[in-house]
Scaffold this motif. Structure first.
Motif, PDB file in Angstrom:
ATOM      1  N   UNK A 132       4.838   1.442   6.350  1.00  0.00           N
ATOM      2  CA  UNK A 132       4.979  -0.008   6.484  1.00  0.00           C
ATOM      3  C   UNK A 132       4.664  -0.743   5.194  1.00  0.00           C
ATOM      4  N   UNK A 133       3.831  -1.787   5.307  1.00  0.00           N
ATOM      5  CA  UNK A 133       3.547  -2.643   4.148  1.00  0.00           C
ATOM      6  C   UNK A 133       2.753  -1.907   3.073  1.00  0.00           C
ATOM      7  N   UNK A 134       2.111  -0.787   3.469  1.00  0.00           N
ATOM      8  CA  UNK A 134       1.326  -0.019   2.492  1.00  0.00           C
ATOM      9  C   UNK A 134       2.210   0.485   1.344  1.00  0.00           C
ATOM     10  N   UNK A 135       3.498   0.732   1.653  1.00  0.00           N
ATOM     11  CA  UNK A 135       4.400   1.235   0.611  1.00  0.00           C
ATOM     12  C   UNK A 135       4.945   0.056  -0.189  1.00  0.00           C
ATOM     13  N   UNK A 136       4.053  -0.652  -0.856  1.00  0.00           N
ATOM     14  CA  UNK A 136       4.440  -1.927  -1.473  1.00  0.00           C
ATOM     15  C   UNK A 136       4.787  -1.805  -2.948  1.00  0.00           C
ATOM     16  N   UNK A 137       4.523  -0.640  -3.546  1.00  0.00           N
ATOM     17  CA  UNK A 137       4.829  -0.483  -4.970  1.00  0.00           C
ATOM     18  C   UNK A 137       6.220   0.144  -5.136  1.00  0.00           C
ATOM     19  N   UNK A 138       6.727   0.091  -6.370  1.00  0.00           N
ATOM     20  CA  UNK A 138       8.082   0.593  -6.628  1.00  0.00           C
ATOM     21  C   UNK A 138       8.071   1.580  -7.787  1.00  0.00           C
ATOM     22  N   UNK A 139       8.829   2.668  -7.658  1.00  0.00           N
ATOM     23  CA  UNK A 139       9.031   3.566  -8.804  1.00  0.00           C
ATOM     24  C   UNK A 139      10.202   2.975  -9.602  1.00  0.00           C
ATOM     25  N   UNK A 140       9.988   2.620 -10.879  1.00  0.00           N
ATOM     26  CA  UNK A 140      11.023   1.921 -11.628  1.00  0.00           C
ATOM     27  C   UNK A 140      12.332   2.682 -11.793  1.00  0.00           C
ATOM     28  N   UNK A 141      12.288   4.008 -11.778  1.00  0.00           N
ATOM     29  CA  UNK A 141      13.490   4.779 -12.105  1.00  0.00           C
ATOM     30  C   UNK A 141      14.473   4.914 -10.937  1.00  0.00           C
TER      31      UNK A 141
END
Ligand code: ATP
Length: 264
Positions: A132-141
């Motif tokens: 859910x909201x815990x996965x809030x970061x992004x891998x730039x590639x």
């Protein structure tokens, strides 16, 4: 639920049980439809590898154990197939290595995330990241939903184990400076080639072996782990798996496949 009755003495009983497990997990919303296809690709390579853990796979398992024991912040990334096949081993591995567990899906849906979290918790996981909201970061590639990671998990990790992963994500993790342990029956896949350590073996066999190896190596100290890692070369290890496939095929061809049906 499927109700296929697999006789214990069926020559392919183990493989059929694994299929049943995956089909049932698909019906429960844990495994994606594409996960069933990915398993089929894995099975084909397992057949060519002789359906047992090879010497080179054991070497990679030892290197993976050493990498876990020398990592500061290891994370085990779990998708539907991994949860369906080895949820208990994932939890054991997290416990013996002090790793976090994060759900990371190619086809992300709230329902699938939650179903996998529930299964991991049932297997004993205390905390499951990436839901859910815990996965809030992004891998730039990476593009789309596949980029999403947990800032407390994969984003902060120095080592990520990605069983049965696709090549793009493995490559993206390596590009942002993570060490990556892959489990992939296909020694030719982009994942296998891009990872820091690739265990070319069925996750069903290699996950318990990895737990065992970590437990043994734990008593031998960091110096021993560093020595194992200095002597490990992933590309050479992958080449040995390719040679094993060639040798198995040569043996079968020489013995006459049609008579034995299946050898190795
Ligand atoms: P890549 O993108 O890395 O080139 P791919 O397109 O084959 O590989 P996927 O379709 O995501 O990637 O498949 C995942 C991989 O998992 C496959 O290469 C398959 O060999 C492997 N695999 C499937 N089931 C198992 C299993 N039980 N144990 C180990 N590996 C497996």
């Amino acid at each position: 639920m499927t109700d296929a009755r697999i006789p214990d003495d069926h020559p392919r009983a183990k493989s059929l049980f694994t299929r049943e497990k995956l089909i049932n997990s698909y019906l429960e919303g844990i495994v994606a439809a594409s996960g069933l296809i990915a398993h089929g690709r894995g099975e084909a390579f397992d057949y060519l590898l002789g359906e047992k853990t090879s010497k080179q796979a054991l070497e990679a398992i030892e290197a993976a154990a050493a990498m876990f024991l020398t990592a500061r912040n290891p994370v085990i990334s779990v998708n539907g197939n991994t949860a369906a096949l080895v949820a208990q081993e994932v939890v054991k591995l997290a416990n013996v290595t002090g790793s976090k567990i994060e759900v990371n899906l190619f086809y992300r849906s709230r329902a699938r995330e939650l179903a996998i979290k529930k299964l991991l918790e049932k297997a004993g996981a205390r905390e499951v990241l990436g839901v859910g909201k815990k996965a809030s970061a992004r891998i730039p590639e990476l593009s789309s939903e596949r980029r999403r990671v947990d800032p407390k998990g994969i984003l902060a990790a120095d080592l990520v184990m990605v069983p049965l992963e696709d090549g793009d994500r493995t490559e993206a993790l390596v590009k942002i400076g993570k060490k990556v342990i892959a489990v992939d029956l296909n020694p030719l896949s982009r994942t296998a080639v891009k990872a820091s350590v690739t265990i070319v073996d069925n996750i069903v066999r290699s996950a318990p072996k990895l737990v065992e190896t970590v437990e043994k190596l734990k008593n031998q100290g960091i110096g021993k782990c560093k020595e194992i890692l200095r002597n490990f070369d992933n590309r050479k290890n992958l080449a040995k798996s390719m040679i094993l496939i060639r040798e198995n095929l040569s043996k079968l061809a020489a013995e006459g496949v049609s008579e034995r049906g299946r050898a190795m």
